[in-house]
Design a protein around this motif. Sequence first.
Motif, PDB file in Angstrom:
ATOM      1  N   ARG A  95       5.633  -7.131   5.164  1.00 53.24           N
ATOM      2  CA  ARG A  95       4.804  -6.205   5.944  1.00 53.24           C
ATOM      3  C   ARG A  95       3.339  -6.337   5.518  1.00 53.24           C
ATOM      4  O   ARG A  95       2.567  -6.992   6.182  1.00 53.24           O
ATOM      5  CB  ARG A  95       5.344  -4.770   5.783  1.00 53.24           C
ATOM      6  CG  ARG A  95       4.864  -3.810   6.864  1.00 53.24           C
ATOM      7  CD  ARG A  95       3.498  -3.255   6.616  1.00 53.24           C
ATOM      8  NE  ARG A  95       3.409  -2.455   5.413  1.00 53.24           N
ATOM      9  CZ  ARG A  95       2.257  -2.033   4.901  1.00 53.24           C
ATOM     10  NH1 ARG A  95       1.109  -2.336   5.494  1.00 53.24           N
ATOM     11  NH2 ARG A  95       2.225  -1.329   3.778  1.00 53.24           N
ATOM     12  N   ASP A  96       2.965  -5.808   4.358  1.00 52.42           N
ATOM     13  CA  ASP A  96       1.556  -5.877   3.949  1.00 52.42           C
ATOM     14  C   ASP A  96       1.163  -7.336   3.688  1.00 52.42           C
ATOM     15  O   ASP A  96       0.055  -7.756   4.022  1.00 52.42           O
ATOM     16  CB  ASP A  96       1.334  -5.035   2.680  1.00 52.42           C
ATOM     17  CG  ASP A  96       0.018  -4.275   2.705  1.00 52.42           C
ATOM     18  OD1 ASP A  96      -0.836  -4.619   3.529  1.00 52.42           O
ATOM     19  OD2 ASP A  96      -0.156  -3.340   1.909  1.00 52.42           O
ATOM     20  N   HIS A 129       0.885   1.770  -4.912  1.00 52.97           N
ATOM     21  CA  HIS A 129       0.675   0.638  -4.008  1.00 52.97           C
ATOM     22  C   HIS A 129      -0.765   0.192  -4.217  1.00 52.97           C
ATOM     23  O   HIS A 129      -1.696   0.905  -3.847  1.00 52.97           O
ATOM     24  CB  HIS A 129       0.911   1.160  -2.584  1.00 52.97           C
ATOM     25  CG  HIS A 129       0.641   0.187  -1.488  1.00 52.97           C
ATOM     26  ND1 HIS A 129       1.640  -0.309  -0.668  1.00 52.97           N
ATOM     27  CD2 HIS A 129      -0.508  -0.373  -1.040  1.00 52.97           C
ATOM     28  CE1 HIS A 129       1.113  -1.122   0.229  1.00 52.97           C
ATOM     29  NE2 HIS A 129      -0.188  -1.181   0.024  1.00 52.97           N
ATOM     30  N   HIS A 184      -4.016  -2.628  -4.118  1.00 50.84           N
ATOM     31  CA  HIS A 184      -4.644  -3.850  -3.593  1.00 50.84           C
ATOM     32  C   HIS A 184      -5.569  -4.429  -4.663  1.00 50.84           C
ATOM     33  O   HIS A 184      -5.981  -3.749  -5.594  1.00 50.84           O
ATOM     34  CB  HIS A 184      -5.363  -3.550  -2.277  1.00 50.84           C
ATOM     35  CG  HIS A 184      -4.391  -3.479  -1.127  1.00 50.84           C
ATOM     36  ND1 HIS A 184      -4.081  -4.560  -0.353  1.00 50.84           N
ATOM     37  CD2 HIS A 184      -3.618  -2.455  -0.677  1.00 50.84           C
ATOM     38  CE1 HIS A 184      -3.164  -4.210   0.549  1.00 50.84           C
ATOM     39  NE2 HIS A 184      -2.864  -2.928   0.375  1.00 50.84           N
ATOM     40  N   ASN A 197      -2.096  -7.912  -2.557  1.00 50.26           N
ATOM     41  CA  ASN A 197      -1.450  -6.755  -3.191  1.00 50.26           C
ATOM     42  C   ASN A 197      -1.112  -7.121  -4.632  1.00 50.26           C
ATOM     43  O   ASN A 197      -1.237  -8.281  -5.028  1.00 50.26           O
ATOM     44  CB  ASN A 197      -0.141  -6.426  -2.448  1.00 50.26           C
ATOM     45  CG  ASN A 197      -0.366  -5.799  -1.086  1.00 50.26           C
ATOM     46  OD1 ASN A 197      -1.019  -6.377  -0.235  1.00 50.26           O
ATOM     47  ND2 ASN A 197       0.171  -4.623  -0.871  1.00 50.26           N
TER      48      ASN A 197
HETATM   49 ZN    ZN Z   1      -1.465  -1.915   1.588  1.00 47.24          ZN
END
Ligand code: ZN
Length: 523
Positions: free
Chosen positions: A13-14, A202, A204, A238
Motif C-alpha cells: 500500500r504505502d 508509522h 516516513h 517508510n
Molecule cells: Zn505513510
Amino acid sequence: MTRRIRIFDTTLRDGEQAPGFGMTAEAKLEVARQLSKLGVDVIEAGFPAASPGDFEAVRTIAETITGPTIAGLARANEDDIRRCYEAVKGAQKPRIHTFIATSPIHMEYKLRKKPEEVVRAAREAVALARSLGPEVEFSAEDATRSDWNFLVQIFTVAARAGATILNVPDTVGYTTPKEYYDLIRYLIEHVDAPEGVQFSVHCHNDLGLAVANTLAAIEAGATQVECTINGIGERAGNAALEEIVMALRVRRDQWGATTAINTREIYRTSRLLQSVTGIQVQPNKAIVGANAFAHESGIHQDGMLKHRDTYEIMKPEDVGVPESSLVLGKHSGRAAFRARLEHLGYQLTDAEIDSAFRRFKELADRKRTITDHDLMAIVGDEQAHRTVTEVCRLESFQVVAGNERIATASVRLVREGEVVQEAASGDGPISALYHAIDRAARFEGQLLDYRLNAVTEGEDALGEVTVRVRAGDRVASGRGTSTDVIEASARAYMNAMNKILSGAALAVSDDPAPGWQMRAYGD
Ligand code: ZN
Ligand code: KIV
C-alpha cells in the motif's frame, strides 16, 4: 519480560504508492505470499477505493493468503469504508484501516474542515467500520505535527467508537526519536481507551530517521510498527522492516522485544520485491544491500579470518543471504540441485524441479561459477513464466546491431501451433527485437518501461530484465533472466505479451503504475 511487537507490512500500500513501484495484481499476490512466509502479522494489501485494480488486488489477496491479518486502507467516509470492507471481508482475519488528518495545516488547507468536524468524521467512520468487521485501525494522519491534546481527544473518541488499534503516523518524516518517544508515552498515558487497544507507529524517512523513530516508539510502549520491505514508500520511503526486525533481534538487550518474523526469509523477500518492481536497493543498504556483509579492507578481512565476531554483528545466513562462492557446477546432478534449492527454502514440485534443472544445465554451459544468487534468479524467472499461459513461444532470434548501421532482428515463434518468422529494424537491438516479435505475434505492444540489472558480478553475470508493456487497453509486466541480455530482454517481453494475450493483464485504467497515488489521495 520480552514484549511481542506486531509487524504491520505496508509494502503493498504505502510502498506501492511511490512512483516507479507500481505492481500488477499478480505481482502483489506473489509478494503477499512471500510476506506470509516471512511471518508478518498484518499485510496492508492496498487502498480498495483508489481504483478497481486496487480493489481486485486486495480482494484476491484477502481470499487467498492465510495466516496474517489482511488490511485495506480507507479514508474516513462511508464509500471508502464500505468498499474496503467488500475487498477484505473474505480474509481469515480482515481489518479496516481508516484515517483522517489531524494537523492544523492538513485540516485547514487539505480537508477544509474544523477540528470538531474532523472528530465527528473519525467517530462515524470508526463506528461504521466496526459495525462491519471486528478489527478497526484508526490513524491520525500527520499526527506528529498535530496538537497533542487534540490527538488525545480524537484517539479517545476513535477507541470508544470501536477502534482496536490507534496509529500515530509521522506522515512527513518530521519527528525525532526523543520527541516521538515523548508523544507515544503521552498518548499511552492520556488516551482513555478500553483494555487491549494497541498503539501503533508509522514513520516516513524524510530525515533518515524512520527506523530510529520507530525503535524509540517501541521503547515508549508501541506494540505495532508499520514498515515496508527495503524501506520503499512515499518520497524517501517508510521505515525498513528488515532494519527494525534485525535491530530488535541483534540488540535484544536494548528493547527486550521480539517479532514473529522468520529472519531467514528477509533476503528472499527483499530480492523478490526488487525483481517485481525492477528497482534495486543501493549496495550499502543495511541488511539486504550487496555490500551489507562484504569486508573489503585488509584489516577487516584479517580480523574476520581470525574471528568472525571481530567485524560481524549478525551472520549473513541469519537473514537468508545466499552464499556467493561456487555452490554447484556443470557436473552437479538433479539430486544435488534439488537439495541446494531446499537448503535455500524452496519447495518445488517434481515438474518445477525438472524445468528449473533444465535452465540450470543451460546456465552451467555458459557460466563458470554458479552461486546461490544464480539459483534464486533461475527459480524466480521460472516462477514468473510458469504462472502465465504461453500463447506465443519464442523458438529462436537473431539480432544484428552496431554503431554504423541500423539494428535489425529476425525471430521465429509459434503462435497457437502456427510457426511464424518475421524481421524488423529499430533504433537499437532491443527495439528491433521487440518490433520483430510484435510482427510475428500480430501484437501491437508499446514498451512503457525497461530495466536491466545484473544478478551477480563478473562478465558472465546473469542479467535480469523487467518490462512493462501496453497493448490496447491492457498493460502487463514481464521478467526474463539470462547471461545474454538480449535473450533476457526477449523473455521479459514474451512474458508480458503472453499475459496480455491470455487475458491475465490489467486494464490500463486499473494500472497501479506511477501516478495513481494522485487519484488516491485527492480527498
Ligand atoms: Zn505513510
Ligand atoms: O503516512 C501516513 O500518514 C499514512 C497513513 C494513511 C497511515 O500512510
